[in-house]
Enzyme design. Structure first.
Site, PDB file in Angstrom:
ATOM      1  N   LEU A 119       0.802  -1.153  -0.168  1.00  0.00           N
ATOM      2  CA  LEU A 119       0.162  -0.102   0.009  1.00  0.00           C
ATOM      3  C   LEU A 119       1.195   0.703   0.136  1.00  0.00           C
ATOM      4  O   LEU A 119       0.744   1.581   0.911  1.00  0.00           O
ATOM      5  CB  LEU A 119      -1.124   0.193   1.051  1.00  0.00           C
ATOM      6  CG  LEU A 119      -2.509   0.851   1.272  1.00  0.00           C
ATOM      7  CD1 LEU A 119      -2.926   0.494   0.080  1.00  0.00           C
ATOM      8  CD2 LEU A 119      -2.950   1.468   2.412  1.00  0.00           C
ATOM      9  N   GLY A 120       1.977   1.585  -1.450  1.00  0.00           N
ATOM     10  CA  GLY A 120       2.532   3.087  -1.540  1.00  0.00           C
ATOM     11  C   GLY A 120       1.433   3.067  -2.413  1.00  0.00           C
ATOM     12  O   GLY A 120       0.525   3.880  -2.284  1.00  0.00           O
TER      13      GLY A 120
ATOM     14  N   ILE B 218       1.518   3.422  -5.235  1.00  0.00           N
ATOM     15  CA  ILE B 218       0.306   3.523  -6.074  1.00  0.00           C
ATOM     16  C   ILE B 218      -1.043   2.380  -6.142  1.00  0.00           C
ATOM     17  O   ILE B 218      -1.591   2.103  -6.280  1.00  0.00           O
ATOM     18  CB  ILE B 218       0.956   2.319  -7.553  1.00  0.00           C
ATOM     19  CG1 ILE B 218       2.173   3.106  -8.698  1.00  0.00           C
ATOM     20  CG2 ILE B 218       0.370   1.205  -8.552  1.00  0.00           C
ATOM     21  CD1 ILE B 218       3.033   2.138  -9.246  1.00  0.00           C
TER      22      ILE B 218
ATOM     23  N   ILE C 240       0.613  -5.483 -11.464  1.00  0.00           N
ATOM     24  CA  ILE C 240       1.028  -4.504 -11.742  1.00  0.00           C
ATOM     25  C   ILE C 240       2.770  -4.146 -11.593  1.00  0.00           C
ATOM     26  O   ILE C 240       3.213  -3.193 -12.070  1.00  0.00           O
ATOM     27  CB  ILE C 240       0.340  -2.375 -11.706  1.00  0.00           C
ATOM     28  CG1 ILE C 240      -0.414  -2.970 -10.224  1.00  0.00           C
ATOM     29  CG2 ILE C 240      -1.188  -3.070 -12.173  1.00  0.00           C
ATOM     30  CD1 ILE C 240       0.863  -2.137  -9.305  1.00  0.00           C
TER      31      ILE C 240
ATOM     32  N   ARG D 201       5.669  -6.143 -10.822  1.00  0.00           N
ATOM     33  CA  ARG D 201       6.995  -7.274 -11.037  1.00  0.00           C
ATOM     34  C   ARG D 201       6.938  -8.817 -11.130  1.00  0.00           C
ATOM     35  O   ARG D 201       6.352  -8.670  -9.978  1.00  0.00           O
ATOM     36  CB  ARG D 201       8.113  -6.640 -10.710  1.00  0.00           C
ATOM     37  CG  ARG D 201       9.487  -4.939 -10.450  1.00  0.00           C
ATOM     38  CD  ARG D 201       9.371  -5.190 -11.520  1.00  0.00           C
ATOM     39  NE  ARG D 201      10.469  -3.680 -11.448  1.00  0.00           N
ATOM     40  CZ  ARG D 201       9.698  -2.491 -11.781  1.00  0.00           C
ATOM     41  NH1 ARG D 201       8.407  -2.847 -12.667  1.00  0.00           N
ATOM     42  NH2 ARG D 201      10.754  -1.647 -12.289  1.00  0.00           N
TER      43      ARG D 201
ATOM     44  N   GLU E 284      10.071 -10.623 -19.207  1.00  0.00           N
ATOM     45  CA  GLU E 284       9.471  -9.916 -20.441  1.00  0.00           C
ATOM     46  C   GLU E 284      10.555  -9.851 -21.617  1.00  0.00           C
ATOM     47  O   GLU E 284      11.915  -9.962 -21.236  1.00  0.00           O
ATOM     48  CB  GLU E 284       9.420  -8.678 -19.370  1.00  0.00           C
ATOM     49  CG  GLU E 284       8.138  -8.623 -18.608  1.00  0.00           C
ATOM     50  CD  GLU E 284       8.206  -7.769 -17.832  1.00  0.00           C
ATOM     51  OE1 GLU E 284       8.711  -6.534 -18.590  1.00  0.00           O
ATOM     52  OE2 GLU E 284       7.105  -7.721 -17.375  1.00  0.00           O
TER      53      GLU E 284
ATOM     54  N   HIS F 274       3.613  -4.809 -20.701  1.00  0.00           N
ATOM     55  CA  HIS F 274       4.477  -4.039 -19.753  1.00  0.00           C
ATOM     56  C   HIS F 274       3.970  -2.568 -19.232  1.00  0.00           C
ATOM     57  O   HIS F 274       4.786  -1.539 -20.050  1.00  0.00           O
ATOM     58  CB  HIS F 274       5.174  -4.280 -19.250  1.00  0.00           C
ATOM     59  CG  HIS F 274       6.246  -3.852 -18.009  1.00  0.00           C
ATOM     60  ND1 HIS F 274       7.578  -4.753 -17.423  1.00  0.00           N
ATOM     61  CD2 HIS F 274       6.054  -2.977 -17.404  1.00  0.00           C
ATOM     62  CE1 HIS F 274       7.402  -3.400 -16.708  1.00  0.00           C
ATOM     63  NE2 HIS F 274       6.639  -2.579 -16.001  1.00  0.00           N
TER      64      HIS F 274
HETATM   65  P1  NAP Z   1       5.902   2.605  -3.232  1.00  0.00           P
HETATM   66  O1  NAP Z   1       5.653   4.257  -2.828  1.00  0.00           O
HETATM   67  O2  NAP Z   1       7.510   2.806  -2.457  1.00  0.00           O
HETATM   68  O3  NAP Z   1       5.223   1.757  -2.633  1.00  0.00           O
HETATM   69  C1  NAP Z   1       5.885  -0.207  -2.305  1.00  0.00           C
HETATM   70  C2  NAP Z   1       4.756  -0.137  -1.119  1.00  0.00           C
HETATM   71  O4  NAP Z   1       5.348  -2.173  -0.948  1.00  0.00           O
HETATM   72  C3  NAP Z   1       5.004   0.279   0.423  1.00  0.00           C
HETATM   73  O5  NAP Z   1       3.777   0.514   0.411  1.00  0.00           O
HETATM   74  C4  NAP Z   1       5.975  -0.784   1.175  1.00  0.00           C
HETATM   75  O6  NAP Z   1       5.028  -0.754   2.118  1.00  0.00           O
HETATM   76  C5  NAP Z   1       5.312  -2.011   0.085  1.00  0.00           C
HETATM   77  N1  NAP Z   1       6.670  -2.921   0.533  1.00  0.00           N
HETATM   78  C6  NAP Z   1       7.552  -3.029   0.401  1.00  0.00           C
HETATM   79  N2  NAP Z   1       8.469  -3.826   0.442  1.00  0.00           N
HETATM   80  C7  NAP Z   1       7.709  -4.850   1.114  1.00  0.00           C
HETATM   81  C8  NAP Z   1       8.032  -6.274   1.592  1.00  0.00           C
HETATM   82  N3  NAP Z   1       8.767  -7.438   1.454  1.00  0.00           N
HETATM   83  N4  NAP Z   1       6.524  -6.989   1.441  1.00  0.00           N
HETATM   84  C9  NAP Z   1       5.029  -6.553   1.861  1.00  0.00           C
HETATM   85  N5  NAP Z   1       5.098  -5.428   1.430  1.00  0.00           N
HETATM   86  C10 NAP Z   1       6.311  -4.146   0.711  1.00  0.00           C
HETATM   87  O7  NAP Z   1       6.548   2.015  -5.035  1.00  0.00           O
HETATM   88  P2  NAP Z   1       5.196   2.314  -5.832  1.00  0.00           P
HETATM   89  O8  NAP Z   1       5.826   4.299  -6.647  1.00  0.00           O
HETATM   90  O9  NAP Z   1       3.638   2.208  -5.421  1.00  0.00           O
HETATM   91  O10 NAP Z   1       5.387   1.824  -6.914  1.00  0.00           O
HETATM   92  C11 NAP Z   1       5.374  -0.426  -6.678  1.00  0.00           C
HETATM   93  C12 NAP Z   1       6.011  -0.176  -7.812  1.00  0.00           C
HETATM   94  O11 NAP Z   1       4.976  -0.695  -8.760  1.00  0.00           O
HETATM   95  C13 NAP Z   1       7.237  -0.716  -7.962  1.00  0.00           C
HETATM   96  O12 NAP Z   1       8.530  -0.905  -6.769  1.00  0.00           O
HETATM   97  C14 NAP Z   1       7.405  -0.764  -9.518  1.00  0.00           C
HETATM   98  O13 NAP Z   1       8.511  -2.142  -9.332  1.00  0.00           O
HETATM   99  C15 NAP Z   1       5.785  -0.857  -9.732  1.00  0.00           C
HETATM  100  N6  NAP Z   1       5.594  -0.373 -10.968  1.00  0.00           N
HETATM  101  C16 NAP Z   1       5.060  -0.518 -12.085  1.00  0.00           C
HETATM  102  C17 NAP Z   1       4.981  -0.020 -13.336  1.00  0.00           C
HETATM  103  C18 NAP Z   1       4.489  -0.744 -14.385  1.00  0.00           C
HETATM  104  O14 NAP Z   1       4.662  -0.094 -15.777  1.00  0.00           O
HETATM  105  N7  NAP Z   1       3.597  -1.893 -14.156  1.00  0.00           N
HETATM  106  C19 NAP Z   1       4.943   1.140 -13.590  1.00  0.00           C
HETATM  107  C20 NAP Z   1       5.261   1.686 -12.154  1.00  0.00           C
HETATM  108  C21 NAP Z   1       6.395   1.396 -11.163  1.00  0.00           C
HETATM  109  P3  NAP Z   1       5.728  -1.176   3.393  1.00  0.00           P
HETATM  110  O15 NAP Z   1       7.285  -0.469   3.683  1.00  0.00           O
HETATM  111  O16 NAP Z   1       4.722  -1.393   4.807  1.00  0.00           O
HETATM  112  O17 NAP Z   1       6.633  -3.097   3.831  1.00  0.00           O
END
Ligand code: NAP
Length: 313
Positions: free
Chosen positions: A152-153, A155, A230, A232, A261, A279
């Site tokens: 719950l970050g 996105i 969405i 990885r 991919e 993607h």
């Molecule tokens: P973010 O704000 O850093 O959010 C990541 C969330 O994941 C945080 O709430 C964190 O919460 C949680 N997390 C981290 N490590 C974890 C673990 N080991 N177990 C459980 N939860 C965990 O990042 P964001 O900007 O939302 O982006 C998230 C991801 O989306 C990126 O890292 C990227 O890989 C992916 N993405 C995909 C696309 C696409 O085109 N499909 C585009 C952009 C990003 P806690 O710290 O409380 O654990």
């Protein structure tokens, strides 16, 4: 004055290449016939790297650049960059958060809706002239169901907002409870999977989350559950996902990302309860332009002696 020298690891959008060429001397690693020779020649002078989440920057590459100060990554996911090594070397790493959040959340939502309302299948039904013979079979509704968000970050929260608007309940799993959030927290991922209808993967990739959504979690999601990814491909045990889908032990899947991919397990192509995207989470023109601008702005800020805009912390 000599321009600051950068290493660009993989090609970037034209406006990024043009902007960097204007302000820096850019060495294009992917164009080099002999990468090692290029690194031996210019490595000592390179102070910055421009890269993306896939091409990344390994510890080995950083070791070839003894005067490296900053790595600017196109994309929010930086699992391809050895951030720990960068930290030990005092190298700043930047990424492109926030500007892509809403687009990626849109795609997660579209995948949920696409799977449950069978949107791609409905489109094919019309194109193939089948509507002339009768209406499309009834589907399930999205509202009234529960989305369990893994991560719950930025996105994840944007996905939660969309889910709420369409009448879904929201739960989440992460490494810690976020007491300022109104959603139900599960400390155990499998427990959350057992309780929700949609398990939406939105956490980072990398070693810590490798196969976090394993067979046990997928089995807990079970026949009532749909997996949306969405984040990885590495976060999900893909072989187990395919097997459970083929055996009818999962209700469906909506996938924007895959383990290898652009290769996608061909067994998925025949399944009607699966929506597959190449993607494209952040792939709108506006967002990609903003991401590219941020790659440039971070490098320009650093070499102007200012703090970078979006450091990876
Ligand atoms: P973010 O704000 O850093 O959010 C990541 C969330 O994941 C945080 O709430 C964190 O919460 C949680 N997390 C981290 N490590 C974890 C673990 N080991 N177990 C459980 N939860 C965990 O990042 P964001 O900007 O939302 O982006 C998230 C991801 O989306 C990126 O890292 C990227 O890989 C992916 N993405 C995909 C696309 C696409 O085109 N499909 C585009 C952009 C990003 P806690 O710290 O409380 O654990």
């Amino acid at each position: 004055m000599m321009a600051t020298e950068l290493l660009m690891v993989a090609p970037m959008m034209p406006h990024v290449m043009e902007a960097l060429d204007r302000d820096f001397q850019v060495h294009r690693l992917w164009e080099a016939e002999d990468c090692q020779a290029l690194l031996s020649e210019v490595g000592g002078r390179v102070k910055g790297i421009a890269t993306n989440g896939h091409a990344g920057a390994s510890a080995e590459l950083m070791s070839a650049l003894p005067n490296l100060e900053v790595i600017s990554c196109f994309g929010v996911g930086y699992d391809g960059i050895d951030v720990e090594h960068a930290k030990t070397q005092g190298v700043i790493v930047t990424n492109t958060p926030d500007v892509l959040t809403e687009d990626v959340a849109d795609i997660a939502f579209v995948l949920m809706l696409g799977v449950c309302r069978r949107i791609p299948q409905c489109d094919r039904y019309v194109r193939e002239g089948k509507w002339l013979n009768g209406p499309y079979p009834l589907t399930d509704r999205l509202g009234g169901h529960t989305a369990g968000i893994l991560g719950l970050g930025r996105i994840g929260k944007a996905i939660a907002r969309r889910a709420e608007v369409c009448g879904m309940s929201v739960a989440y799993h992460g490494r810690r409870e976020q007491t300022d959030q109104p959603y139900t927290f599960y400390a155990d991922l499998a427990e959350m999977a057992a309780a929700v209808d949609y398990l939406v993967v939105a956490c980072p990739g990398g070693a810590e989350t490798d196969n976090l959504v394993n067979r046990r979690v997928l089995e807990a999601l079970g026949e009532k559950g749909t997996l949306i990814n969405i984040a990885r491909g590495s976060v999900v045990e893909e072989s187990a996902l395919v097997e459970l889908l083929l055996d009818g032990k999962l209700r469906g899947a909506g996938l924007d990302v895959f383990a290898d991919e652009p290769k996608v397990p061909e067994a998925l192509f025949a399944l009607d309860n699966v929506v597959l995207l190449p993607h494209v989470g952040s792939a709108s023109k506006e967002t990609r332009k903003a991401m590219g601008d941020l790659v440039v702005d971070n490098l320009v800020a650093h070499f102007a002696g200012k703090p970078v805009l979006t450091p990876v912390t």
